[in-house]
Design a protein around this motif. Structure first.
Motif, PDB file in Angstrom:
ATOM      1  N   PRO A 143     -14.069   3.264  -4.246  1.00 22.71           N
ATOM      2  CA  PRO A 143     -12.798   2.625  -4.615  1.00 22.71           C
ATOM      3  C   PRO A 143     -12.888   1.988  -5.996  1.00 22.71           C
ATOM      4  O   PRO A 143     -13.940   1.478  -6.398  1.00 22.71           O
ATOM      5  CB  PRO A 143     -12.618   1.577  -3.517  1.00 22.71           C
ATOM      6  N   TYR A 144     -11.768   1.998  -6.732  1.00 21.73           N
ATOM      7  CA  TYR A 144     -11.782   1.551  -8.132  1.00 21.73           C
ATOM      8  C   TYR A 144     -10.406   1.087  -8.576  1.00 21.73           C
ATOM      9  O   TYR A 144      -9.387   1.467  -7.991  1.00 21.73           O
ATOM     10  CB  TYR A 144     -12.237   2.703  -9.039  1.00 21.73           C
ATOM     11  N   ARG A 145     -10.406   0.256  -9.600  1.00 23.86           N
ATOM     12  CA  ARG A 145      -9.152  -0.057 -10.281  1.00 23.86           C
ATOM     13  C   ARG A 145      -8.785   1.143 -11.152  1.00 23.86           C
ATOM     14  O   ARG A 145      -9.628   1.687 -11.854  1.00 23.86           O
ATOM     15  CB  ARG A 145      -9.294  -1.307 -11.146  1.00 23.86           C
ATOM     16  N   THR A 146      -7.525   1.512 -11.106  1.00 21.77           N
ATOM     17  CA  THR A 146      -7.101   2.707 -11.824  1.00 21.77           C
ATOM     18  C   THR A 146      -6.720   2.399 -13.262  1.00 21.77           C
ATOM     19  O   THR A 146      -6.459   1.250 -13.635  1.00 21.77           O
ATOM     20  CB  THR A 146      -5.885   3.362 -11.144  1.00 21.77           C
ATOM     21  N   SER A 147      -6.657   3.457 -14.037  1.00 18.85           N
ATOM     22  CA  SER A 147      -6.056   3.381 -15.364  1.00 18.85           C
ATOM     23  C   SER A 147      -4.535   3.323 -15.196  1.00 18.85           C
ATOM     24  O   SER A 147      -3.984   3.878 -14.240  1.00 18.85           O
ATOM     25  CB  SER A 147      -6.448   4.626 -16.169  1.00 18.85           C
TER      26      SER A 147
ATOM     27  N   ILE B 113     -10.957  -1.374   9.821  1.00 20.09           N
ATOM     28  CA  ILE B 113     -10.016  -2.313   9.221  1.00 20.09           C
ATOM     29  C   ILE B 113      -8.888  -1.564   8.515  1.00 20.09           C
ATOM     30  O   ILE B 113      -8.952  -0.346   8.324  1.00 20.09           O
ATOM     31  CB  ILE B 113     -10.727  -3.263   8.224  1.00 20.09           C
ATOM     32  N   THR B 114      -7.870  -2.326   8.112  1.00 19.57           N
ATOM     33  CA  THR B 114      -6.762  -1.730   7.366  1.00 19.57           C
ATOM     34  C   THR B 114      -7.160  -1.551   5.905  1.00 19.57           C
ATOM     35  O   THR B 114      -8.110  -2.177   5.418  1.00 19.57           O
ATOM     36  CB  THR B 114      -5.504  -2.614   7.437  1.00 19.57           C
ATOM     37  N   VAL B 115      -6.427  -0.727   5.208  1.00 18.25           N
ATOM     38  CA  VAL B 115      -6.686  -0.518   3.780  1.00 18.25           C
ATOM     39  C   VAL B 115      -6.469  -1.823   3.015  1.00 18.25           C
ATOM     40  O   VAL B 115      -7.258  -2.190   2.141  1.00 18.25           O
ATOM     41  CB  VAL B 115      -5.777   0.599   3.229  1.00 18.25           C
ATOM     42  N   ARG B 116      -5.411  -2.522   3.369  1.00 17.96           N
ATOM     43  CA  ARG B 116      -5.129  -3.800   2.697  1.00 17.96           C
ATOM     44  C   ARG B 116      -6.266  -4.802   2.922  1.00 17.96           C
ATOM     45  O   ARG B 116      -6.683  -5.489   1.986  1.00 17.96           O
ATOM     46  CB  ARG B 116      -3.812  -4.372   3.212  1.00 17.96           C
ATOM     47  N   GLU B 117      -6.754  -4.882   4.147  1.00 15.06           N
ATOM     48  CA  GLU B 117      -7.845  -5.811   4.448  1.00 15.06           C
ATOM     49  C   GLU B 117      -9.089  -5.459   3.646  1.00 15.06           C
ATOM     50  O   GLU B 117      -9.774  -6.346   3.120  1.00 15.06           O
ATOM     51  CB  GLU B 117      -8.153  -5.782   5.944  1.00 15.06           C
ATOM     52  N   TYR B 118      -9.385  -4.168   3.525  1.00 16.77           N
ATOM     53  CA  TYR B 118     -10.550  -3.757   2.742  1.00 16.77           C
ATOM     54  C   TYR B 118     -10.416  -4.205   1.287  1.00 16.77           C
ATOM     55  O   TYR B 118     -11.341  -4.781   0.706  1.00 16.77           O
ATOM     56  CB  TYR B 118     -10.736  -2.238   2.789  1.00 16.77           C
TER      57      TYR B 118
ATOM     58  N   SER C  70       0.843  -1.206   0.000  1.00 18.66           N
ATOM     59  CA  SER C  70       0.000   0.000   0.000  1.00 18.66           C
ATOM     60  C   SER C  70       0.870   1.244   0.000  1.00 18.66           C
ATOM     61  O   SER C  70       1.911   1.299   0.671  1.00 18.66           O
ATOM     62  CB  SER C  70      -0.918   0.022   1.225  1.00 18.66           C
ATOM     63  N   PHE C  71       0.409   2.260  -0.719  1.00 19.50           N
ATOM     64  CA  PHE C  71       1.175   3.504  -0.866  1.00 19.50           C
ATOM     65  C   PHE C  71       0.253   4.704  -0.763  1.00 19.50           C
ATOM     66  O   PHE C  71      -0.903   4.655  -1.190  1.00 19.50           O
ATOM     67  CB  PHE C  71       1.874   3.523  -2.232  1.00 19.50           C
ATOM     68  N   ARG C  72       0.779   5.762  -0.167  1.00 19.39           N
ATOM     69  CA  ARG C  72       0.135   7.078  -0.235  1.00 19.39           C
ATOM     70  C   ARG C  72       1.227   8.112  -0.485  1.00 19.39           C
ATOM     71  O   ARG C  72       2.224   8.173   0.237  1.00 19.39           O
ATOM     72  CB  ARG C  72      -0.608   7.406   1.067  1.00 19.39           C
ATOM     73  N   ALA C  73       1.058   8.930  -1.499  1.00 19.56           N
ATOM     74  CA  ALA C  73       2.077   9.907  -1.869  1.00 19.56           C
ATOM     75  C   ALA C  73       2.181  11.014  -0.829  1.00 19.56           C
ATOM     76  O   ALA C  73       1.169  11.473  -0.293  1.00 19.56           O
ATOM     77  CB  ALA C  73       1.751  10.503  -3.232  1.00 19.56           C
ATOM     78  N   PRO C  74       3.400  11.460  -0.532  1.00 21.30           N
ATOM     79  CA  PRO C  74       3.558  12.622   0.346  1.00 21.30           C
ATOM     80  C   PRO C  74       2.785  13.813  -0.205  1.00 21.30           C
ATOM     81  O   PRO C  74       2.871  14.125  -1.400  1.00 21.30           O
ATOM     82  CB  PRO C  74       5.074  12.878   0.309  1.00 21.30           C
TER      83      PRO C  74
ATOM     84  N   ALA D 204       4.806   3.490 -12.114  1.00 21.05           N
ATOM     85  CA  ALA D 204       5.914   3.264 -11.188  1.00 21.05           C
ATOM     86  C   ALA D 204       5.482   2.364 -10.027  1.00 21.05           C
ATOM     87  O   ALA D 204       6.244   1.495  -9.587  1.00 21.05           O
ATOM     88  CB  ALA D 204       6.426   4.603 -10.660  1.00 21.05           C
ATOM     89  N   LEU D 205       4.262   2.543  -9.553  1.00 23.10           N
ATOM     90  CA  LEU D 205       3.746   1.697  -8.471  1.00 23.10           C
ATOM     91  C   LEU D 205       3.686   0.232  -8.910  1.00 23.10           C
ATOM     92  O   LEU D 205       4.068  -0.674  -8.165  1.00 23.10           O
ATOM     93  CB  LEU D 205       2.350   2.169  -8.051  1.00 23.10           C
ATOM     94  N   ILE D 206       3.220   0.001 -10.130  1.00 20.97           N
ATOM     95  CA  ILE D 206       3.112  -1.366 -10.639  1.00 20.97           C
ATOM     96  C   ILE D 206       4.491  -2.012 -10.724  1.00 20.97           C
ATOM     97  O   ILE D 206       4.709  -3.129 -10.246  1.00 20.97           O
ATOM     98  CB  ILE D 206       2.423  -1.379 -12.017  1.00 20.97           C
ATOM     99  N   GLU D 207       5.449  -1.281 -11.309  1.00 19.67           N
ATOM    100  CA  GLU D 207       6.794  -1.844 -11.482  1.00 19.67           C
ATOM    101  C   GLU D 207       7.486  -2.066 -10.142  1.00 19.67           C
ATOM    102  O   GLU D 207       8.280  -3.002  -9.986  1.00 19.67           O
ATOM    103  CB  GLU D 207       7.644  -0.932 -12.363  1.00 19.67           C
ATOM    104  N   ALA D 208       7.182  -1.229  -9.153  1.00 17.55           N
ATOM    105  CA  ALA D 208       7.827  -1.347  -7.841  1.00 17.55           C
ATOM    106  C   ALA D 208       7.175  -2.414  -6.966  1.00 17.55           C
ATOM    107  O   ALA D 208       7.678  -2.707  -5.872  1.00 17.55           O
ATOM    108  CB  ALA D 208       7.795   0.002  -7.125  1.00 17.55           C
ATOM    109  N   GLY D 209       6.048  -2.990  -7.410  1.00 15.89           N
ATOM    110  CA  GLY D 209       5.450  -4.091  -6.676  1.00 15.89           C
ATOM    111  C   GLY D 209       4.345  -3.722  -5.713  1.00 15.89           C
ATOM    112  O   GLY D 209       4.012  -4.502  -4.819  1.00 15.89           O
ATOM    113  N   TYR D 210       3.758  -2.549  -5.888  1.00  9.58           N
ATOM    114  CA  TYR D 210       2.614  -2.144  -5.062  1.00  9.58           C
ATOM    115  C   TYR D 210       1.318  -2.544  -5.773  1.00  9.58           C
ATOM    116  O   TYR D 210       1.290  -2.723  -6.995  1.00  9.58           O
ATOM    117  CB  TYR D 210       2.607  -0.634  -4.845  1.00  9.58           C
ATOM    118  N   SER D 211       0.240  -2.655  -5.018  1.00  5.06           N
ATOM    119  CA  SER D 211      -1.049  -2.947  -5.639  1.00  5.06           C
ATOM    120  C   SER D 211      -2.182  -2.076  -5.105  1.00  5.06           C
ATOM    121  O   SER D 211      -3.301  -2.169  -5.594  1.00  5.06           O
ATOM    122  CB  SER D 211      -1.410  -4.435  -5.446  1.00  5.06           C
ATOM    123  N   ILE D 212      -1.902  -1.215  -4.110  1.00  5.94           N
ATOM    124  CA  ILE D 212      -2.932  -0.348  -3.534  1.00  5.94           C
ATOM    125  C   ILE D 212      -2.394   1.079  -3.424  1.00  5.94           C
ATOM    126  O   ILE D 212      -1.255   1.295  -2.996  1.00  5.94           O
ATOM    127  CB  ILE D 212      -3.360  -0.820  -2.126  1.00  5.94           C
TER     128      ILE D 212
END
Length: 308
Positions: A164-168, A289-294, A111-115, A126-134
């Motif tokens: 919540p949605y899958r992004t482009s 709950i956590t974001v990942r759990e959701y 999980s990631f949230r930008a500063p 970049a998130l996809i290549e770095a191995g994030y999914s949320i």
């Protein structure tokens, strides 16, 4: 979802400060963990790689409480905003932050949230290549404009999906079929987060009623954001507001006015207001709950592929 952005930002001095990071470790985080323990809440903590490396204990202290370790990027410096870094630089920050947090916690970080919630058209890739999914960097229907860095790009929030949605692949602001699931922060034009809660406590009461009403209609999850540095008090030190911008207009709104406003109701007052918000939703039988759990329950759980 009660979420927490953990960094070394001093609200009192309007700048990054290692001494503030130490107070976050010793005071702000224990306050949060105590209140989450009191109400049996599981939460997501977004750590910058910088504070995690400087004070590894700030990450380790959440591990025995069932909270999620997530990334808030490598650095909270203004020049490291994801809306202005090129692709390779974003990728480096994402990979390094993930590595630091996983090495300390022994947990997979997805999980990631930008500063400062600053992203651009390259961040999703970049998130996809770095191995994030949320991701949770979009605040749908929130309006900042002059009061935060990257305000022009953030106008895209006004048209972003509310659920919540899958992004482009090309844009975190839009629906698509990428592996990244966006969990937007809650907003009712004004953001629903610690700063608004402290500055406008009565308005925040109306906000949580509106969000509860919306949830009763479409089950939209409520996502709140607070920082442990809001729960510490540095007012005993003489204040000098740091200037982060050379442009007069930006300095006036993003530094001077914003810094003076944001110093309201810090410390124990913020904690009391936060507990008020928690009690409101506890009394209405919300599950925390956590974001990942959701995401795992909603997009990958027994309901199968979730379409929003």
């Amino acid at each position: 979802m009660l979420t927490n952005d953990v960094e070394t930002t001093s609200i009192w001095f309007n700048r990054l400060r290692d001494e503030t990071g130490l107070k976050v470790l010793q005071e702000g985080m224990p306050f949060l963990l105590d209140i989450y323990g009191k109400y049996n809440i599981k939460s997501t903590f977004y750590f910058t790689g910088y504070i995690a490396k400087l004070y590894p204990g700030v990450v380790k202290m959440i591990l025995n409480h069932g909270h999620e370790v997530a990334s808030h990027g490598l650095s909270h410096k203004k020049e490291h905003g994801f809306d202005q870094m090129p692709y390779q630089k974003q990728l480096q920050h994402l990979k390094e932050s993930k590595m630091i947090l996983e090495d300390i916690s022994g947990k997979e970080v997805i999980s990631f949230r930008a500063p400062a919630l600053r992203v651009n058209e390259n961040t999703g890739k970049a998130l996809i290549e770095a191995g994030y999914s949320i991701d949770s960097s979009i605040a749908s229907q929130r309006f900042d404009l002059f009061m935060s860095f990257g305000g022009i790009k953030k106008l895209k929030w006004l048209l972003s999906p509310r659920l919540p949605y899958r992004t482009s692949v090309e844009s975190l602001f839009e629906k698509g079929d990428s592996p990244i699931v966006e969990v937007p922060l809650s907003a009712t034009f004004l953001p629903y987060l610690g700063t608004t809660m402290r500055l406008f406590p009565l308005l925040t009461k109306w906000q949580h009623h509106l969000l509860h009403f919306e949830n009763s209609i479409n089950q939209k999850p409520i996502v709140f954001d607070i920082h442990p540095n809001e729960l510490i008090d540095e007012s005993y030190e003489k204040r000098r507001i740091s200037r982060r911008s050379n442009k007069a207009f930006a300095y006036l709104f993003q530094d001077l006015i914003r810094a003076k406003l944001k110093a309201k109701n810090l410390g124990k007052k913020a904690l009391d207001l936060y507990e008020r918000e928690i009690r409101y939703f506890k009394s209405r039988n919300y599950k925390f709950i956590t974001v990942r759990e959701y995401v795992e329950n909603t997009f990958y759980g027994s309901q199968g592929n979730h379409s929003v």
